[in-house]
Design a protein around this motif. Structure first.
Motif, short mmCIF file in Angstrom:
data_model
loop_
_atom_site.label_atom_id
_atom_site.label_comp_id
_atom_site.label_asym_id
_atom_site.label_seq_id
_atom_site.Cartn_x
_atom_site.Cartn_y
_atom_site.Cartn_z
N TYR A 1 -47.25 -72.01 41.74
CA TYR A 1 -45.82 -71.75 41.70
C TYR A 1 -45.61 -70.62 40.69
N PRO A 2 -45.40 -69.41 41.15
CA PRO A 2 -45.38 -68.27 40.23
C PRO A 2 -44.02 -68.08 39.57
N TYR A 3 -43.45 -69.16 39.07
CA TYR A 3 -42.19 -69.05 38.37
C TYR A 3 -42.16 -70.09 37.26
N SER A 4 -41.26 -69.91 36.31
CA SER A 4 -41.13 -70.90 35.26
C SER A 4 -39.88 -71.72 35.54
N ARG A 5 -39.80 -72.87 34.92
CA ARG A 5 -38.65 -73.74 35.16
C ARG A 5 -38.25 -74.41 33.86
N THR A 6 -37.06 -74.91 33.82
CA THR A 6 -36.62 -75.64 32.65
C THR A 6 -36.97 -77.12 32.82
N VAL A 7 -37.27 -77.79 31.72
CA VAL A 7 -37.59 -79.21 31.81
C VAL A 7 -36.38 -80.06 31.45
N GLY A 8 -35.23 -79.43 31.22
CA GLY A 8 -34.03 -80.20 30.92
C GLY A 8 -33.84 -80.38 29.43
N THR A 9 -32.70 -80.94 29.06
CA THR A 9 -32.33 -80.99 27.64
C THR A 9 -33.26 -81.89 26.82
N ALA A 10 -33.54 -83.09 27.31
CA ALA A 10 -34.31 -84.05 26.51
C ALA A 10 -35.75 -83.57 26.32
N LEU A 11 -36.40 -83.18 27.43
CA LEU A 11 -37.80 -82.78 27.31
C LEU A 11 -37.92 -81.45 26.59
N SER A 12 -36.90 -80.58 26.70
CA SER A 12 -36.93 -79.33 25.94
C SER A 12 -36.96 -79.63 24.44
N ARG A 13 -36.10 -80.55 24.02
CA ARG A 13 -36.07 -80.91 22.60
C ARG A 13 -37.41 -81.51 22.19
N PHE A 14 -37.97 -82.39 23.05
CA PHE A 14 -39.24 -83.04 22.72
C PHE A 14 -40.37 -82.02 22.58
N ALA B 1 -55.93 -98.92 14.36
CA ALA B 1 -54.99 -97.89 13.88
C ALA B 1 -55.52 -96.50 14.22
N VAL B 2 -54.63 -95.64 14.65
CA VAL B 2 -55.00 -94.26 14.99
C VAL B 2 -53.93 -93.30 14.46
N LYS B 3 -54.31 -92.01 14.37
CA LYS B 3 -53.30 -91.01 13.99
C LYS B 3 -53.46 -89.75 14.82
N VAL B 4 -52.40 -88.99 14.87
CA VAL B 4 -52.36 -87.77 15.70
C VAL B 4 -53.31 -86.72 15.13
N ARG B 5 -54.03 -86.05 16.02
CA ARG B 5 -54.73 -84.81 15.66
C ARG B 5 -54.02 -83.69 16.43
N TRP B 6 -53.44 -82.76 15.68
CA TRP B 6 -52.67 -81.69 16.32
C TRP B 6 -53.60 -80.63 16.90
N ALA B 7 -53.16 -80.01 17.98
CA ALA B 7 -53.91 -78.90 18.56
C ALA B 7 -53.77 -77.68 17.64
N ALA B 8 -54.80 -76.84 17.62
CA ALA B 8 -54.77 -75.65 16.77
C ALA B 8 -53.65 -74.71 17.22
N GLU B 9 -53.52 -74.57 18.53
CA GLU B 9 -52.43 -73.73 19.07
C GLU B 9 -51.43 -74.65 19.75
N ARG B 10 -50.15 -74.46 19.42
CA ARG B 10 -49.15 -75.35 20.02
C ARG B 10 -48.16 -74.56 20.88
N GLY B 11 -47.36 -75.33 21.61
CA GLY B 11 -46.41 -74.71 22.53
C GLY B 11 -46.81 -74.94 23.98
N ASN B 12 -47.71 -75.92 24.17
CA ASN B 12 -48.25 -76.18 25.52
C ASN B 12 -47.92 -77.59 26.03
N GLY B 13 -46.85 -78.17 25.51
CA GLY B 13 -46.46 -79.48 26.03
C GLY B 13 -47.22 -80.61 25.38
N ILE B 14 -47.53 -81.63 26.19
CA ILE B 14 -48.10 -82.87 25.65
C ILE B 14 -49.47 -82.61 25.01
N THR B 15 -50.15 -81.54 25.43
CA THR B 15 -51.47 -81.25 24.84
C THR B 15 -51.34 -80.59 23.45
#
Lengths: 351, 161
Positions: free
Chosen positions: B22-35, B131-145
Motif C-alpha cells: 500500500y504505497p500511501y500513509s494513513r492516520t491511526v486516529g486520535t487515541a493510537l496517535s497519542r499512544f 517481574a519484567v521491565k521494558v527495554r526500549w528500542a535504540a531507534e524509536r518512532g516505529n509503533g509497538i516495536t
C-alpha cells in the motif's frame, strides 16, 4: 423461518504440497456434491465460497473460483474471506430470505503452499500484535499456558485429545495423520512452542469441500434424511487477547446457547479445534459431555487442517453422521482468529 | 508511488518493478496517535475502561461496552508476566533473533496485559508472575516495536537496574 437442511456433501482427501490450482481443487468436489444431491447445476439458486486471498498471496484470487462452478447461464454467487462455515451461514440467510430454494457452499484451502503460521498472524491486531509476528502457534501456546496454570486442562488431557483424534482418523479417508499412539509416547516428545508439543497443533493440509443446502419440501425431495439446521449462531470476542479470558470461550458459550445445543442430547459433535487444549475449552463452553457425545469421530481438524475449509469440513462430517443415522442430533462448530476469537455453532437434526 | 523507475529495457524485454504494497500513509486516529507519539518519547500511556480497568496499549473504545475511552493513565516500565510461551527457533521479523519468550505482560497499574517478547535467555528463567521491565528500542518512532522487548527484573539485591 424456513426449514433449511444440508442434503448432500463432498470433500477431497487431504494432501500436502498439492500442485493443483484452487479451481482444480474445487471443481471435483462441487461436481460431486451437486451429483450427490441429484440436481443440475442450473437448479442452484445461490453459490457461496469461503477462502482466503492472503493464503494465495493475490487480491481477488477467489474470483478465479467461478471457473469451477461456471458463470453461464448467469448465476448468483458470493465469496466470504474466511472459512467455508461462514459461507454456509450466508447461504442459510439467503435461503431464509426465500429468494432461492437450493444453495451450494464450497471452500478450499491450499494451506501448505505458504508459511501459514505467519499468514494467519495477519488476523491479529494490526497495530499491537501483527508487527511482532508472533505466529498462531505461539498465541495458542499463551492460551494453553493460561489454561494449564488455571488448572482448566492438563498436558495429559491434551495428549488424550491427540491420541483419540489420530485413532478415530483411521476410519476417515480424508484425514491425514492417523494411527495408534499412547499418551506417554506423545508426552515424551519435545516442546515445539512450549507448552505445546507437535501433537497439540493441527496438521496443515490442502483440501476442499462442498455442501448442498435446500429449503422445505425441496430438501425433503432431495435427501432421504436431510440434516435439518435447527439453530445456527456466530459470536466474536474482542481481538485484544489480554482483554478476554483465555481459559474460557464466551463467544462459543453464547453461540451454543443461541443455537440451542443444550436443549437435548447431542450424539455427535464436530468441533474445529486447531489445538488440543482448544477442544477441551470448546467442549466445556458448549456444555458437551464426552461420555454421551461422540467428539470429533472424524478425527477433527487436529489430524487434517485445510485452513478456510476445516470449519466447513465439520459441517460435512456432522451432516454425514445425520444422513447415515449415526446421529439424530449433531453439532458442527467452526472457529477463526487467534485463540478462538470467532466461533460459529450449528445444531442439526435428522427427522 | 515510490520514486522507483517505471522500468527499463533488458535486451528485448521491458522489465518493470512490481511492488506489492500500500504505497500511501494513513492516520491511526486520535487515541493510537497519542499512544505511538508517547512511545516515541519514551512514555507508556494507557486508557481507563468504563469499568475502571486500565488498558495498555490503550483501548480507544471499551471492548465490553463500545464506549469511547478518553481517560489516560501514565504507567511505569515494570510489570509482570500473566502467561507465556517459548519460541525456541525465532522466525523472521520477530523481536529477537535468539530463543525468547512470548508473554502477556501487565504493566504495574494496568489490568489488561499486552503481548510482547521477553529476552529471558533460557526457558528455565521464565515463570508465570515473574517481574519484567521494558527495554526500549535504540531507534524509536516505529509503533509497538519502540518497545524492543521486555527483560527479567532480577530479585537479587542490587540486580535491579
Amino acid at each position: 423461518m424456513r426449514d433449511v437442511a444440508i442434503v448432500a456433501t463432498a470433500q477431497r482427501p487431504s494432501q500436502i504440497g498439492t500442485q493443483l490450482t484452487s479451481v482444480e481443487l474445487i471443481l471435483p468436489v462441487v461436481a460431486e456434491a451437486v451429483k450427490n444431491a441429484g440436481i443440475q447445476r442450473q437448479d442452484v439458486g445461490f453459490w457461496c465460497h469461503g477462502s482466503c486471498d492472503y493464503m494465495s498471496g493475490q487480491p481477488f484470487s477467489f474470483v478465479a473460483a467461478v471457473d469451477a462452478i461456471g458463470a453461464w447461464p448467469p448465476i448468483v454467487e458470493s465469496h466470504v474471506e474466511g472459512d467455508g462455515a461462514l459461507a454456509l451461514y450466508e447461504a442459510w440467510v439467503k435461503l431464509q430470505t426465500g429468494e432461492c430454494d437450493i444453495a451450494v457452499v464450497f471452500a478450499n484451502g491450499k494451506t501448505t503452499s505458504g508459511p501459514i503460521d505467519r499468514i494467519l498472524t495477519l488476523q491479529a491486531d494490526p497495530y499491537f500484535v501483527t508487527p511482532l509476528w508472533p505466529g498462531f502457534d505461539a498465541m495458542a501456546a499463551l492460551q494453553a499456558r493460561a489454561c494449564l496454570d488455571a488448572g482448566v486442562v492438563t498436558e495429559e488431557q491434551m495428549a488424550e485429545v491427540a491420541v483419540r483424534s489420530r485413532r478415530d482418523a483411521k476410519s476417515n479417508a480424508v484425514a491425514h495423520l492417523k494411527g495408534d499412539y499412547t499418551v506417554d509416547e506423545l508426552l515424551s516428545g519435545p516442546y515445539t512452542t512450549a507448552p505445546l508439543r507437535a501433537h497439540d497443533c493441527s496438521v496443515p493440509v490442502d483440501g476442499a469441500n462442498a455442501v448442498v443446502l435446500a429449503a422445505d419440501d425441496v430438501a425433503r425431495r432431495l435427501a432421504k434424511r436431510p440434516a435439518w439446521i435447527r439453530g445456527i449462531d456466530h459470536r466474536i470476542d474482542t481481538q485484544r487477547l489480554g482483554a478476554r479470558s483465555l481459559t474460557t470461550s464466551d463467544s462459543t458459550r453464547i453461540a451454543a446457547e443461541k443455537a440451542g445445543v443444550g436443549r437435548d442430547k447431542v450424539d455427535v459433535a464436530e468441533i474445529y479445534a486447531p489445538y488440543t487444549h482448544q477442544e477441551l475449552l470448546l467442549r466445556s463452553a458448549m456444555g458437551l459431555d464426552a461420555t454421551t457425545t461422540a467428539i470429533n469421530p472424524s478425527g477433527g481438524a487436529l489430524v487434517a487442517n485445510p485452513a478456510m475449509a476445516a470449519g466447513l469440513a465439520r459441517f460435512v462430517e456432522a451432516a454425514e453422521a445425520v444422513f447415515a443415522g449415526r446421529a439424530d442430533r449433531a453439532v458442527a462448530h467452526s472457529t477463526s482468529g487467534p485463540c478462538l476469537q470467532q466461533n460459529l455453532v450449528c445444531v442439526m437434526e435428522g427427522d | 508511488m515510490s520514486g522507483a523507475s517505471i522500468g527499463s529495457l533488458h535486451g528485448d524485454s521491458f522489465v518493470a518493478p512490481l511492488e506489492v504494497a500500500y504505497p500511501y500513509s494513513r492516520t491511526v486516529g486520535t487515541a493510537l496517535s497519542r499512544f505511538f507519539t508517547s512511545l516515541k518519547e519514551g512514555r507508556l500511556e494507557g486508557t481507563k475502561g468504563s469499568d475502571g480497568r486500565v488498558y495498555f496499549p490503550p483501548a480507544e473504545f471499551d471492548p465490553q461496552t463500545g464506549e469511547q475511552l478518553t481517560e489516560w493513565v501514565t504507567l511505569p516500565e515494570t510489570g509482570h508476566v500473566v502467561t507465556w510461551a517459548w519460541q525456541s527457533t525465532p522466525a523472521p521479523d520477530q523481536p529477537l533473533d535468539r530463543p525468547f519468550a512470548w508473554a502477556l505482560i501487565a504493566l504495574d497499574g494496568a489490568d489488561v496485559p499486552l503481548l510482547h517478547a521477553v529476552d529471558a535467555g533460557s526457558i528455565d528463567a521464565m515463570s508465570t508472575g515473574m517481574a519484567v521491565k521494558v527495554r526500549w528500542a535504540a531507534e524509536r518512532g516505529n509503533g509497538i516495536t519502540d518497545i524492543a522487548c521486555f527483560e527479567p527484573v532480577s530479585d537479587v539485591p542490587g540486580g535491579r537496574s
